[in-house]
Design a protein around this motif. Structure first.
Motif, short mmCIF file in Angstrom:
data_model
loop_
_atom_site.label_atom_id
_atom_site.label_comp_id
_atom_site.label_asym_id
_atom_site.label_seq_id
_atom_site.Cartn_x
_atom_site.Cartn_y
_atom_site.Cartn_z
N ILE A 44 -25.03 -9.65 9.06
CA ILE A 44 -26.17 -9.68 9.97
C ILE A 44 -27.37 -9.00 9.34
CG2 ILE A 44 -27.03 -8.75 12.16
CD1 ILE A 44 -24.21 -9.32 13.29
N MET A 45 -27.16 -7.87 8.69
CA MET A 45 -28.29 -7.20 8.05
C MET A 45 -28.83 -7.99 6.87
SD MET A 45 -28.68 -3.38 6.63
CE MET A 45 -30.24 -2.79 6.06
N ALA A 46 -27.95 -8.59 6.09
CA ALA A 46 -28.40 -9.34 4.91
C ALA A 46 -29.25 -10.54 5.29
CB ALA A 46 -27.19 -9.79 4.10
N PHE A 47 -28.95 -11.16 6.42
CA PHE A 47 -29.69 -12.36 6.83
C PHE A 47 -30.67 -12.11 7.96
CE2 PHE A 47 -25.63 -14.04 5.11
CZ PHE A 47 -26.18 -14.64 3.99
N SER A 48 -30.87 -10.84 8.34
CA SER A 48 -31.80 -10.56 9.43
C SER A 48 -33.24 -10.82 8.98
CB SER A 48 -31.65 -9.12 9.91
OG SER A 48 -32.17 -8.24 8.95
N ALA A 49 -34.05 -11.24 9.93
CA ALA A 49 -35.44 -11.59 9.62
C ALA A 49 -36.22 -10.38 9.13
CB ALA A 49 -36.10 -12.19 10.85
N ALA A 50 -35.98 -9.22 9.74
CA ALA A 50 -36.73 -8.02 9.33
C ALA A 50 -36.37 -7.60 7.91
CB ALA A 50 -36.44 -6.89 10.31
N ASN A 51 -35.09 -7.60 7.59
CA ASN A 51 -34.68 -7.19 6.25
C ASN A 51 -35.21 -8.16 5.19
OD1 ASN A 51 -33.30 -5.35 4.54
ND2 ASN A 51 -31.66 -6.84 4.32
N VAL A 52 -35.10 -9.44 5.44
CA VAL A 52 -35.60 -10.42 4.47
C VAL A 52 -37.11 -10.34 4.34
CG1 VAL A 52 -35.81 -12.90 4.02
CG2 VAL A 52 -33.63 -11.95 4.77
N HIS A 53 -37.79 -10.19 5.47
CA HIS A 53 -39.26 -10.14 5.45
C HIS A 53 -39.77 -8.94 4.66
CE1 HIS A 53 -43.39 -10.45 6.76
NE2 HIS A 53 -43.32 -9.22 7.23
N TYR A 54 -39.26 -7.75 4.96
CA TYR A 54 -39.76 -6.57 4.28
C TYR A 54 -39.23 -6.46 2.85
CZ TYR A 54 -41.89 -4.99 8.55
OH TYR A 54 -42.67 -4.90 9.66
N SER A 55 -38.15 -7.13 2.54
CA SER A 55 -37.65 -7.12 1.16
C SER A 55 -38.49 -7.98 0.23
CB SER A 55 -36.20 -7.61 1.12
OG SER A 55 -35.36 -6.73 1.78
N ARG A 56 -39.16 -8.96 0.77
CA ARG A 56 -39.96 -9.83 -0.10
C ARG A 56 -41.41 -9.40 -0.22
NH1 ARG A 56 -42.99 -13.85 2.15
NH2 ARG A 56 -43.00 -13.93 4.41
N MET A 57 -41.81 -8.42 0.57
CA MET A 57 -43.17 -7.91 0.49
C MET A 57 -43.22 -6.72 -0.46
SD MET A 57 -44.28 -8.19 4.45
CE MET A 57 -45.97 -7.73 4.13
N ALA A 58 -44.38 -6.41 -0.92
CA ALA A 58 -44.54 -5.30 -1.86
C ALA A 58 -44.84 -4.01 -1.11
CB ALA A 58 -45.65 -5.61 -2.85
N LEU A 59 -44.08 -3.72 -0.09
CA LEU A 59 -44.24 -2.50 0.69
C LEU A 59 -43.06 -1.58 0.43
CD1 LEU A 59 -45.37 -4.02 4.09
CD2 LEU A 59 -46.81 -2.94 2.38
N ASN A 60 -43.29 -0.29 0.61
CA ASN A 60 -42.21 0.65 0.34
C ASN A 60 -41.46 1.06 1.60
OD1 ASN A 60 -44.24 2.15 1.48
ND2 ASN A 60 -44.18 3.79 -0.03
N ASN A 61 -41.70 0.41 2.74
CA ASN A 61 -40.99 0.80 3.94
C ASN A 61 -39.58 0.24 4.02
OD1 ASN A 61 -41.81 -1.79 4.36
ND2 ASN A 61 -42.75 -1.42 6.34
N ILE A 62 -39.18 -0.62 3.14
CA ILE A 62 -37.81 -1.13 3.12
C ILE A 62 -36.85 -0.08 2.54
CG2 ILE A 62 -37.92 -2.25 0.85
CD1 ILE A 62 -36.18 -3.61 4.01
N THR A 63 -37.37 0.94 1.92
CA THR A 63 -36.50 2.00 1.39
C THR A 63 -35.90 2.85 2.50
OG1 THR A 63 -38.38 3.50 1.13
CG2 THR A 63 -37.77 2.15 -0.77
N THR A 64 -36.55 2.90 3.65
CA THR A 64 -36.05 3.72 4.76
C THR A 64 -34.67 3.28 5.23
OG1 THR A 64 -38.30 4.24 5.43
CG2 THR A 64 -36.59 4.58 7.05
N PRO A 65 -34.43 1.99 5.52
CA PRO A 65 -33.07 1.61 5.93
C PRO A 65 -32.02 1.88 4.86
CG PRO A 65 -34.58 -0.19 6.34
CD PRO A 65 -35.34 0.86 5.62
N PHE A 66 -32.39 1.74 3.60
CA PHE A 66 -31.43 2.00 2.53
C PHE A 66 -31.01 3.47 2.54
CE2 PHE A 66 -30.78 3.59 -1.81
CZ PHE A 66 -29.61 2.92 -2.12
N PHE A 67 -31.98 4.38 2.54
CA PHE A 67 -31.64 5.79 2.47
C PHE A 67 -31.00 6.29 3.76
CE2 PHE A 67 -34.76 5.84 -1.04
CZ PHE A 67 -33.93 6.38 -2.01
#
Length: 134
Positions: A38-61
């Motif tokens: 679910i996380m791998a295919f979620s719209a939010a995860n895919v959307h923020y993973s393809r943008m050049a923003l650093n806010n995708i690091t928050t869910p990882f950490f």
């Protein structure tokens, strides 16, 4: 442009692994596969993973921090607690949204004290040691 987007894509893809470990530790293998999918295919995860923003690091950490917290609660090894603290502290260097992590961790500690009061009392009394009556 690909080089700018690469770190976000790597952190977004890597966030699935600690989520799998965390969910497997708590609910088992089937739930872990479902949650990671679910996380791998979620719209939010895919959307923020393809943008050049650093806010995708928050869910990882955050998932990595909670993974090590759960391992620390189960195994009672100081290395897990240390890694949980290091990942929580390291996440502060990437995105300002991580300033909410202490409040979430405080809520988690309150949850442990309310619903698992015996184990929480054991940890408070014997910090860094094994509890003799469990």
């Amino acid at each position: 442009m690909g080089v700018v987007r690469l770190p976000a894509a790597l952190f977004g893809a890597a966030a699935v692994l600690p989520l799998y470990g965390f969910v497997r530790c708590v609910w088992g293998r089937a739930a872990a596969i479902a949650g990671a999918s679910i996380m791998a295919f979620s719209a939010a995860n895919v959307h923020y993973s393809r943008m050049a923003l650093n806010n995708i690091t928050t869910p990882f950490f955050w998932t990595l921090c909670f993974f090590f917290i759960m391992r620390g609660l189960r195994n009672r090894r100081p290395v897990d607690w240390t890694l949980a603290g290091l990942t929580a502290g390291l996440s502060e260097h990437f995105y300002y949204g991580t300033r909410l992590l202490p409040f979430i961790l405080s809520g988690f500690v309150m949850y442990l004290f309310v619903l698992h009061w015996h184990e929480a009392r054991c940890y408070v009394q014997h910090i860094g040691c094994w509890c003799s009556d469990t």
